[in-house]
Design an enzyme around this catalytic site. Structure first.
Site, PDB file in Angstrom:
ATOM      1  N   LYS A 209       0.840  -1.200   0.000  1.00  0.00           N
ATOM      2  CA  LYS A 209       0.000   0.000   0.000  1.00  0.00           C
ATOM      3  C   LYS A 209       0.875   1.251   0.000  1.00  0.00           C
ATOM      4  O   LYS A 209       0.683   2.167  -0.782  1.00  0.00           O
ATOM      5  CB  LYS A 209      -0.912  -0.042   1.224  1.00  0.00           C
ATOM      6  CG  LYS A 209      -1.875   1.104   1.345  1.00  0.00           C
ATOM      7  CD  LYS A 209      -2.846   0.862   2.493  1.00  0.00           C
ATOM      8  CE  LYS A 209      -3.655   2.107   2.774  1.00  0.00           C
ATOM      9  NZ  LYS A 209      -4.604   1.934   3.874  1.00  0.00           N
ATOM     10  N   GLU A 215      10.487  -4.713   4.562  1.00  0.00           N
ATOM     11  CA  GLU A 215      10.616  -6.099   4.093  1.00  0.00           C
ATOM     12  C   GLU A 215      10.342  -6.188   2.593  1.00  0.00           C
ATOM     13  O   GLU A 215      11.091  -6.821   1.833  1.00  0.00           O
ATOM     14  CB  GLU A 215       9.613  -7.003   4.823  1.00  0.00           C
ATOM     15  CG  GLU A 215       9.871  -7.188   6.299  1.00  0.00           C
ATOM     16  CD  GLU A 215       9.158  -6.152   7.159  1.00  0.00           C
ATOM     17  OE1 GLU A 215       8.857  -5.033   6.661  1.00  0.00           O
ATOM     18  OE2 GLU A 215       8.908  -6.448   8.341  1.00  0.00           O
ATOM     19  N   GLY A 270      -4.956  -2.202   5.067  1.00  0.00           N
ATOM     20  CA  GLY A 270      -4.144  -3.321   4.577  1.00  0.00           C
ATOM     21  C   GLY A 270      -4.794  -4.670   4.836  1.00  0.00           C
ATOM     22  O   GLY A 270      -4.875  -5.531   3.950  1.00  0.00           O
ATOM     23  N   ARG A 271      -5.286  -4.889   6.058  1.00  0.00           N
ATOM     24  CA  ARG A 271      -5.830  -6.212   6.403  1.00  0.00           C
ATOM     25  C   ARG A 271      -7.236  -6.442   5.864  1.00  0.00           C
ATOM     26  O   ARG A 271      -7.817  -7.488   6.067  1.00  0.00           O
ATOM     27  CB  ARG A 271      -5.770  -6.409   7.917  1.00  0.00           C
ATOM     28  CG  ARG A 271      -6.413  -5.313   8.736  1.00  0.00           C
ATOM     29  CD  ARG A 271      -6.025  -5.411  10.204  1.00  0.00           C
ATOM     30  NE  ARG A 271      -6.487  -4.283  11.001  1.00  0.00           N
ATOM     31  CZ  ARG A 271      -5.845  -3.128  11.133  1.00  0.00           C
ATOM     32  NH1 ARG A 271      -4.699  -2.930  10.518  1.00  0.00           N
ATOM     33  NH2 ARG A 271      -6.339  -2.167  11.898  1.00  0.00           N
ATOM     34  N   GLU A 356      -4.555  -7.144  14.888  1.00  0.00           N
ATOM     35  CA  GLU A 356      -4.089  -5.815  14.499  1.00  0.00           C
ATOM     36  C   GLU A 356      -5.250  -4.810  14.590  1.00  0.00           C
ATOM     37  O   GLU A 356      -5.036  -3.611  14.805  1.00  0.00           O
ATOM     38  CB  GLU A 356      -3.502  -5.832  13.072  1.00  0.00           C
ATOM     39  CG  GLU A 356      -2.672  -4.605  12.740  1.00  0.00           C
ATOM     40  CD  GLU A 356      -1.801  -4.769  11.502  1.00  0.00           C
ATOM     41  OE1 GLU A 356      -0.607  -5.115  11.623  1.00  0.00           O
ATOM     42  OE2 GLU A 356      -2.313  -4.549  10.385  1.00  0.00           O
ATOM     43  N   HIS A 387      -3.764 -33.787  17.145  1.00  0.00           N
ATOM     44  CA  HIS A 387      -2.588 -34.573  17.528  1.00  0.00           C
ATOM     45  C   HIS A 387      -1.471 -33.667  18.030  1.00  0.00           C
ATOM     46  O   HIS A 387      -0.312 -34.071  18.077  1.00  0.00           O
ATOM     47  CB  HIS A 387      -2.133 -35.422  16.339  1.00  0.00           C
ATOM     48  CG  HIS A 387      -3.213 -36.357  15.888  1.00  0.00           C
ATOM     49  ND1 HIS A 387      -3.410 -37.600  16.451  1.00  0.00           N
ATOM     50  CD2 HIS A 387      -4.206 -36.196  14.987  1.00  0.00           C
ATOM     51  CE1 HIS A 387      -4.465 -38.174  15.879  1.00  0.00           C
ATOM     52  NE2 HIS A 387      -4.970 -37.343  14.992  1.00  0.00           N
ATOM     53  N   LYS A 515       9.241  -0.836  14.183  1.00  0.00           N
ATOM     54  CA  LYS A 515       9.775  -0.518  12.843  1.00  0.00           C
ATOM     55  C   LYS A 515      10.837   0.571  12.951  1.00  0.00           C
ATOM     56  O   LYS A 515      11.900   0.478  12.344  1.00  0.00           O
ATOM     57  CB  LYS A 515       8.651   0.001  11.932  1.00  0.00           C
ATOM     58  CG  LYS A 515       7.677  -1.049  11.441  1.00  0.00           C
ATOM     59  CD  LYS A 515       6.734  -0.393  10.424  1.00  0.00           C
ATOM     60  CE  LYS A 515       5.529  -1.259  10.126  1.00  0.00           C
ATOM     61  NZ  LYS A 515       4.538  -0.597   9.278  1.00  0.00           N
TER      62      LYS A 515
HETATM   63  O1  F6P Z   1       2.334  -4.405   9.951  1.00  0.00           O
HETATM   64  C1  F6P Z   1       1.875  -3.138   9.724  1.00  0.00           C
HETATM   65  C2  F6P Z   1       1.325  -2.952   8.341  1.00  0.00           C
HETATM   66  O2  F6P Z   1       1.153  -1.584   8.150  1.00  0.00           O
HETATM   67  C3  F6P Z   1       0.025  -3.699   8.071  1.00  0.00           C
HETATM   68  O3  F6P Z   1      -1.074  -3.055   8.585  1.00  0.00           O
HETATM   69  C4  F6P Z   1       0.040  -3.801   6.599  1.00  0.00           C
HETATM   70  O4  F6P Z   1      -0.876  -4.734   6.136  1.00  0.00           O
HETATM   71  C5  F6P Z   1       1.482  -4.178   6.372  1.00  0.00           C
HETATM   72  O5  F6P Z   1       2.193  -3.422   7.330  1.00  0.00           O
HETATM   73  C6  F6P Z   1       2.014  -3.949   4.990  1.00  0.00           C
HETATM   74  O6  F6P Z   1       1.938  -2.615   4.592  1.00  0.00           O
HETATM   75  P1  F6P Z   1       2.150  -2.173   3.083  1.00  0.00           P
HETATM   76  O7  F6P Z   1       1.045  -2.782   2.270  1.00  0.00           O
HETATM   77  O8  F6P Z   1       2.077  -0.679   3.083  1.00  0.00           O
HETATM   78  O9  F6P Z   1       3.482  -2.664   2.615  1.00  0.00           O
END
Ligand code: F6P
Length: 553
Positions: A209, A215, A270-271, A356, A387, A515
Site C-alpha cells: 500500500k 521487508e 491493509g488487512r 491488528e 494430535h 519498525k
Molecule cells: O504491519 C503493519 C502494516 O502496516 C500492516 O497493517 C500492513 O498490512 C502491512 O504493514 C504492509 O503494509 P504495506 O502494504 O504498506 O506494505
C-alpha cells in the site's frame, strides 16, 4: 456519528454481569438435554454459511442482554456510518469502505459525497483483464515467453489475504501459472523461491500500500537484482514487475511502469485489502470468474450485515458470543480450527485481521477501555491440531473457545476422506462440551478388566470436565463464494467488537515503534554510530554486529 462512550455501568453491561454467575451453573450438556430446540435456537444462516453458537454458555436471557448491549452501543448506527463512508477511522481521518471493493457498479458507496464505485470498477476490470492476460499467456516476459511463475512480494495485509486464499482455492487454479509468496525479510524466503525459477518466465507482483515497507522493498530490490544479474536488460523490468500500491511516485522510482500499477485508496486498510488490486495474485491464480465469485460471496455477507436485525445478524452474533467469552467469562484466547487443509493459512490471516484491529487498550476518546479486548487468535487445521494441542483444549487449565470451520463438501475426489474429516470436527466440538465423567471412566476401565487399584490411579487422569465452549461454522464447500462470505463474516465481526469496546479497529499504531527502532539498529549493524540502549539491547547488537562483520571479512 460520534460513538457512545464505553460504560461498564450501563444497564446492558450490568445485566450481563448479573447473568455471569448463571453461565456455569448449568453445564452445556445439561442445557441440551433440557431443550430439544437449543441447536436451532442458537444457530443462524446467511450467505450460505451457518453459524451454530449453541455450544456456548449462554441462554436466551444472556443473548437478549448481549443484543441489548449492541443496541446500547449503537452498533447499527455505527454500521450505517461505516457504510455511508464516514471517516470512522478517526486517528487517521479515513473512511473504511472495503465493502465497496466487492460491490457492483451503482452500489452507491461514497466518501465526502464522491461516488467511489466508478474508480473501483475501473481498477477491478483492468486488474482482472491483466490477470487473464497472464493466465492465457498473452502477457509475456521480455523475451516473448509466457509467464510460468508469479511471485507476490508483500507482507501483512499485502500478503496474508492472497496467500491464504490462493491456498484455499488451489483446486480452482488449474491452467494458471505457479504462485509463490514472499513476505519475510529473512533472505531464506526469497532465496528459496528464486532458486527454482527462470527470470524469463517469472512475473513479480510487488504489493505494498505504502511502497515503503522495509521487508517488501528489500525483497523487491533483491528480486530486481536477480533478474538483472541473470542478464536481462533494464527494459525487461516493465514486463517482469507490476505493482499494487497507492504510491505511484515510489512505484515509478523503483522502475515499474505506472501503466502496470494497480491502485487502491486510503479507505482500504491493509488487512481488509484482499478484495482490491492486492488480490491480483489471487486473480491470476483463480481467474476472473473465480475472483468475481469470491467478491460476490463477500458482498452477500455485506448485504446480510447491512440489513439483518442485530439478533439475527451473523457477524453481530459471532462478535457478541466472542465478547461474552472474553469479557464476562474471562477466556484469553480463541482457537481457529478449520477442518480443511486448504485453510491452513486462515488462522494466520485472522490473527492479523482480529489482533491488528482490536488488540488495543484505549478507546477512541483516548481513555482506557477498562475491560479485556481482542483475545489471542491462534490455530491450525483439523485433524492435525488434534494430535498437537487439543490435549490442552480438553484438559488444560485455561478454557479456550474454539471456532470449528467445516466445509461440507471437499474440493478433491478421494473417496471417504471427507466423511472422516467431518466426523472428527463434529466429534471434537461434542467432546469439548460433554467431557468424560469419573463414573464413565470407572465403568470403562472395569469393563476392560482393570484392577480396582489401577482404576483409582487412572481415573483422575482420564476424566475431563467438558463444558468447554465452541462455535461451528458450516460452509457448503470450499468455493470462492463460500470463502468470500466467510472472510467478510470475520471482517464484520471485528468491526462489531471494535464498536462494542469503543475502539478504532482500523489503525495500527502499535506496530510503528518496532519498525522505527529496527531502522536505527540496522544502521548500527552497518557500522553507524551506536544509539542509546539498555544493557541487554546493546549486548545483543554487539554480538549480532560481530557475527555480521565476521561473515563480511
Ligand atoms: O504491519 C503493519 C502494516 O502496516 C500492516 O497493517 C500492513 O498490512 C502491512 O504493514 C504492509 O503494509 P504495506 O502494504 O504498506 O506494505
Amino acid at each position: 456519528m460520534t460513538r457512545p462512550s464505553f460504560d461498564t455501568h450501563s444497564p446492558a453491561w450490568r445485566a450481563l454481569e448479573a447473568l455471569r454467575p448463571g453461565a456455569h451453573a448449568t453445564p452445556l450438556a445439561q442445557r441440551f438435554a433440557a431443550d430439544a430446540d437449543r441447536a436451532a435456537r442458537f444457530s443462524a444462516t446467511a450467505a450460505g454459511l451457518t453459524l451454530d453458537y449453541s455450544k456456548n454458555a449462554l441462554d436466551e436471557a444472556v443473548l437478549a442482554a448481549l443484543v441489548a448491549l449492541a443496541a446500547e452501543r449503537q452498533v447499527d448506527g455505527l454500521r450505517d456510518a461505516l457504510l455511508a463512508g464516514e471517516r470512522i477511522n478517526r486517528t487517521e481521518n479515513r473512511a473504511v469502505l472495503h465493502m465497496a471493493l466487492r460491490a457492483p457498479q451503482g452500489a452507491g458507496f461514497a466518501v465526502d459525497g464522491v461516488d467511489v464505485m466508478p474508480a473501483v470498477v475501473a481498477v477491478r476490470e483492468r486488474m482482472l483483464a491483466f490477470a487473464e492476460s497472464v493466465r492465457s499467456g498473452e502477457w509475456t516476459g521480455h523475451g516473448g515467453e509466457a509467464i510460468r511463475d508469479v511471485v507476490n512480494i508483500g507482507i501483512g495485509g499485502s500478503d496474508l489475504g492472497p496467500r491464504m486464499a490462493c491456498e484455499a482455492l488451489a483446486a480452482e487454479a488449474a491452467g494458471g501459472p505457479r504462485m509463490h509468496f514472499v513476505s519475510n525479510v529473512d533472505g531464506h524466503a526469497l532465496a528459496g523461491v528464486l532458486d527454482a525459477l527462470q527470470p524469463e518466465t517469472t512475473l513479480f507482483v510487488i504489493a505494498s500500500k505504502t511502497f515503503t515497507t522495509l521487508e517488501t522493498m528489500r525483497n523487491a530490490d533483491s528480486a530486481r537484482a536477480w533478474l538483472l544479474d541473470a542478464g536481462l536488460p533494464r527494459a525487461a523490468i516493465a514486463r517482469h514487475f507490476v505493482a499494487v500500491s497507492t504510491h505511484a511516485e515510489a512505484v515509478s522510482a523503483f522502475g515499474i511502469d505506472t501503466a502496470n500499477m494497480f491502485g487502491f485508496w486510503d479507505w482500504v486498510g491493509g488487512r481488509f485489502s484482499m478484495w482490491s488490486a492486492v488480490g491480483l495474485s489471487l486473480a491470476i491464480a483463480v481467474g476472473e470468474a473465480g475472483f468475481r465469485a469470491l467478491l460476490d460471496g463477500a458482498h452477500q455477507m455485506d448485504r446480510h450485515f447491512a440489513e439483518a436485525p442485530l439478533a439475527a445478524n451473523l457477524p453481530v452474533l459471532l462478535a457478541l458470543v466472542g465478547l461474552w467469552n472474553r469479557d464476562f467469562l474471562g477466556y484469553p484466547s480463541l482457537c481457529i480450527a478449520p477442518y480443511a487443509e486448504p485453510l491452513a493459512r486462515l488462522p494466520a490471516y485472522l490473527q492479523q485481521l482480529e489482533m491488528e484491529s482490536n488488540g488495543k487498550s484505549v478507546r477512541l476518546d483516548g481513555e482506557a477501555v477498562g475491560v479485556p479486548t481482542c483475545p489471542v487468535i491462534w490455530g491450525e487445521p483439523g485433524t492435525n491440531g488434534q494430535h498437537a494441542f487439543f490435549q490442552l483444549l480438553h484438559q488444560g487449565t485455561d478454557v479456550v473457545p474454539v471456532d470449528f470451520i467445516l466445509p461440507l463438501r471437499p474440493s478433491h475426489g478421494l473417496p471417504d476422506h471427507h466423511r472422516l474429516l467431518l466426523a472428527n470436527g463434529i466429534a471434537q466440538s461434542k467432546a469439548l462440551m460433554v467431557g468424560r465423567s469419573a463414573e464413565a471412566v470407572r465403568s470403562e476401565l472395569a469393563a476392560a478388566g482393570r484392577s480396582a487399584d489401577e482404576i483409582a490411579r487412572l481415573v483422575p487422569h482420564r476424566t475431563f470436565a467438558g463444558n468447554r465452549p465452541s462455535n461451528t461454522i458450516l460452509l457448503p464447500d470450499l468455493s470462492p463464494r463460500s470463502l468470500g462470505a466467510l472472510i467478510a463474516l470475520y471482517e464484520h465481526k471485528v468491526f462489531v467488537q471494535g464498536a462494542l469496546w469503543g475502539i478504532n479497529s482500523f489503525d495500527q499504531w502499535g506496530v510503528e515503534l518496532g519498525k522505527q527502532l529496527a531502522g536505527g539498529i540496522a544502521d548500527e549493524l552497518a557500522g553507524g554510530p551506536a544509539g542509546a540502549h539498555d544493557g541487554s539491547t546493546a549486548a545483543l547488537i554487539a554480538r549480532a554486529k560481530a557475527a555480521l562483520d565476521d561473515d563480511a571479512a
